[in-house]
Motif scaffolding. Structure first.
Motif, PDB file in Angstrom:
ATOM      1  N   ASN A   1      32.295 -79.415   8.873  1.00 20.78           N
ATOM      2  CA  ASN A   1      33.125 -79.973   9.933  1.00 20.78           C
ATOM      3  C   ASN A   1      33.294 -81.461   9.652  1.00 20.78           C
ATOM      4  O   ASN A   1      32.397 -82.254   9.944  1.00 20.78           O
ATOM      5  N   GLY A   2      34.404 -81.813   9.083  1.00 14.78           N
ATOM      6  CA  GLY A   2      34.618 -83.216   8.742  1.00 14.78           C
ATOM      7  C   GLY A   2      36.007 -83.447   8.197  1.00 14.78           C
ATOM      8  O   GLY A   2      36.852 -82.549   8.184  1.00 14.78           O
ATOM      9  N   THR A   3      36.229 -84.663   7.722  1.00 14.31           N
ATOM     10  CA  THR A   3      37.523 -85.040   7.182  1.00 14.31           C
ATOM     11  C   THR A   3      37.468 -85.051   5.658  1.00 14.31           C
ATOM     12  O   THR A   3      36.440 -84.709   5.057  1.00 14.31           O
ATOM     13  N   TYR A   4      38.569 -85.449   5.060  1.00 15.36           N
ATOM     14  CA  TYR A   4      38.663 -85.562   3.597  1.00 15.36           C
ATOM     15  C   TYR A   4      37.695 -86.639   3.129  1.00 15.36           C
ATOM     16  O   TYR A   4      37.822 -87.810   3.482  1.00 15.36           O
ATOM     17  N   ASP A   5      36.716 -86.250   2.317  1.00 12.11           N
ATOM     18  CA  ASP A   5      35.692 -87.196   1.869  1.00 12.11           C
ATOM     19  C   ASP A   5      35.180 -86.762   0.506  1.00 12.11           C
ATOM     20  O   ASP A   5      34.302 -85.905   0.405  1.00 12.11           O
ATOM     21  N   VAL A   6      35.729 -87.351  -0.551  1.00  9.29           N
ATOM     22  CA  VAL A   6      35.351 -86.946  -1.909  1.00  9.29           C
ATOM     23  C   VAL A   6      33.962 -87.444  -2.292  1.00  9.29           C
ATOM     24  O   VAL A   6      33.471 -87.118  -3.368  1.00  9.29           O
TER      25      VAL A   6
ATOM     26  N   ASN B   1      31.408 -86.731  -0.380  1.00 13.37           N
ATOM     27  CA  ASN B   1      30.526 -85.802   0.326  1.00 13.37           C
ATOM     28  C   ASN B   1      30.467 -84.477  -0.428  1.00 13.37           C
ATOM     29  O   ASN B   1      31.485 -83.814  -0.627  1.00 13.37           O
ATOM     30  N   LYS B   2      29.275 -84.081  -0.849  1.00 14.56           N
ATOM     31  CA  LYS B   2      29.133 -82.830  -1.611  1.00 14.56           C
ATOM     32  C   LYS B   2      29.505 -81.610  -0.776  1.00 14.56           C
ATOM     33  O   LYS B   2      29.949 -80.582  -1.312  1.00 14.56           O
TER      34      LYS B   2
END
Length: 502
Positions: free
Chosen positions: A53-58, A60-61
């Motif tokens: 549950n989150g946004t676009y975050d490269v 974050n594994k």
């Protein structure tokens, strides 16, 4: 196969990326209010996490795991296909070891030789056709991705070039002011150091990410290229061996194509993951264009850290505003001491200096606020030279000609005016850096001109791989049936019907 979790359909990807670093005066109409950054709820295969549950975050594994998991359909089918092949192969080996007698079910295929051969021809043609599409779309995808990557990396280089230009100008300013303003020189040195750190960080960003992106792009391209060329050779070879009725060689082709088809399903899942990632990336770029201050891309984009950038602009604005204010105060004092006024024809041009910055604490830049009679800082030396008493002139001569400014004072004013003028020249570049304008312009260009075609390219590549995988599964199954049909039969070379004596 539908896109899981409702991921937005069209997506400019990659940029937007890696897209949309906009034109400064470019206007995109997406709505009346800033869009919120898109969040996802996707299955997360990593331990201790059921959903991401989150946004676009490269960075974050869990984002990477959930995005890669969207291609699970291809991975699962690949696993089932491989396991079924192992099971079928093992059962055939045991059956061959136990008995060489033909199964009664084989005789059910008698009389369908022409029909089965036509099916072989049909799906061989379809497999070759799908292979051609994959070849074309793989090359197209490489070109689109390289173009997008080069656009993003170039924007990083442009940011770094602008920073180096600003640093060089600041060094010249420090040299001019050093004999007169040590405090200002120190402040500029600190600012230059900050910018230098930003430049080095951007260089690391460009080198690291440029190499990683290029390696990923080329690895994907080569994997697809080698796989489909090898498959094309096997499919054609299989058809030839079938016509030659060389059973051992034909069985070998079936085994190799079975393994290769497993790889194709994995690649289909991977291509679908790329499709998902491209949509996510373009969506993030769209949001960055509309709302750059609240966007997950800020942590990875090659811009000046906003925590430092505002301070840099404020420092420059304060230095310029304070310096010009001091010079204007001295001009007023000169008027007062000499008992002159602005209406005196002899000094009518000697007005106050244009101060384009407002009072603190913000020191907002507004070059249009100066009155017409104000002197631009760059022209101050021309005005002062008319009232300067140079060393070669006598004191009496200077008094007679009303040249009231000592040369030392003129030299100091000249250093100030040149340095302040240089600061004003680099201020737009500084503002561009702090607002990440170069990246916004680039993202805008990508969103408008590259994302749509890139999205179509990855969709066609994924669709072509899916079609090729389905055709290969069907063709391999038909080959297996044909192999059983020919087992124990005698065929003439290139004949599709067994000899009557067989």
């Amino acid at each position: 196969m539908s896109h899981p979790n409702g991921v937005a359909s069209p997506l400019f990807i990659f940029i937007l990326v890696f897209t949309s670093l906009f034109f400064p005066k470019f206007v995109l109409v997406f709505g009346s209010s800033p869009a919120e950054e898109r969040s996802f709820k996707r299955s997360d295969p990593l331990p201790h996490s059921k959903y991401y549950n989150g946004t676009y975050d490269v960075t974050n594994k869990h984002y990477w795991a959930s995005a890669a998991f969207t291609g699970v359909h291809g991975y699962v089918i690949a696993g089932i296909w491989m396991l079924s092949g192992l099971g079928f192969g093992i059962s055939m080996i045991f059956k061959t070891l136990k008995s060489t007698a033909s199964s009664p079910a084989i005789h059910l295929l008698d009389g369908y030789y022409v029909f089965m051969f036509l099916l072989v021809l049909l799906f061989t043609f379809l497999a070759i056709l799908a292979t051609s599409f994959v070849l074309a779309e793989n090359h197209n995808f490489l070109n689109k991705t390289q173009k997008l990557k080069n656009t993003i990396m170039k924007s990083g280089q442009d940011v770094r070039t602008t920073i180096k230009k600003v640093i060089n100008s600041m060094r010249i300013i420090q040299h001019l002011l050093h004999p007169y303003e040590l405090n200002t020189t120190r402040e500029l040195s600190v600012t230059s150091h900050r910018l230098g750190n930003a430049s080095r960080a951007i260089r690391r960003f460009v080198l690291k990410n440029g190499h990683t992106i290029d390696l990923t792009i080329r690895s994907s391209y080569k994997l697809h290229l080698v796989g489909i060329i090898f498959n094309l050779v096997l499919v054609v070879t299989g058809l030839v061996l079938l016509l030659l009725h060389w059973h051992p060689g034909f069985i070998t082709i079936i085994v190799l194509c079975w393994i290769l088809t497993t790889l194709f399903w994995v690649m289909t899942g991977f291509d679908f993951f790329l499709h998902t990632f491209s949509e996510d990336t373009c969506s993030a770029f769209e949001n960055f264009i509309q709302n750059p201050q609240n966007n997950s891309l800020k942590s990875i984009l090659p811009c000046i850290d906003s925590s430092n950038s505002d301070g840099i602009l404020t420092d420059i604005g304060r230095i310029i505003h304070t310096s010009i204010a001091k010079m204007n105060s001295k001009i007023t004092n000169v008027y007062r001491v000499l008992g002159l006024n602005r209406q005196n024809n002899d000094i009518s041009e000697f007005g106050k200096i244009c101060n384009p910055f407002s009072e603190g604490p913000n020191y907002t830049y507004n070059p249009g606020k100066c009155p017409r009679s104000a002197i631009p800082i760059g022209e101050l030396s021309l005005v002062l030279s008319r009232f300067t008493c140079y060393k070669e002139n006598s004191t009496k001569s200077c008094r007679r000609q009303r040249k009231i400014i000592p040369q030392k004072a003129y030299d100091k004013a000249l250093a100030y005016s040149q340095s302040l003028q240089d600061m004003l020249k680099i201020y737009p570049d500084l503002k561009s850096l702090t607002e990440c304008t170069i990246l916004k312009d680039t993202f805008a260009d990508v969103v408008m001109n590259q994302c749509k075609s890139f999205k179509v390219s990855i969709q066609l590549l994924w669709s072509s791989m899916l079609s090729l995988s389905i055709f290969m599964v069907t063709l391999v199954v038909i080959w297996v049936v044909r192999a059983f049909q020919e087992k124990g039969r005698c065929f003439s070379r290139c004949s599709i019907v067994p000899n009557s004596s067989g």
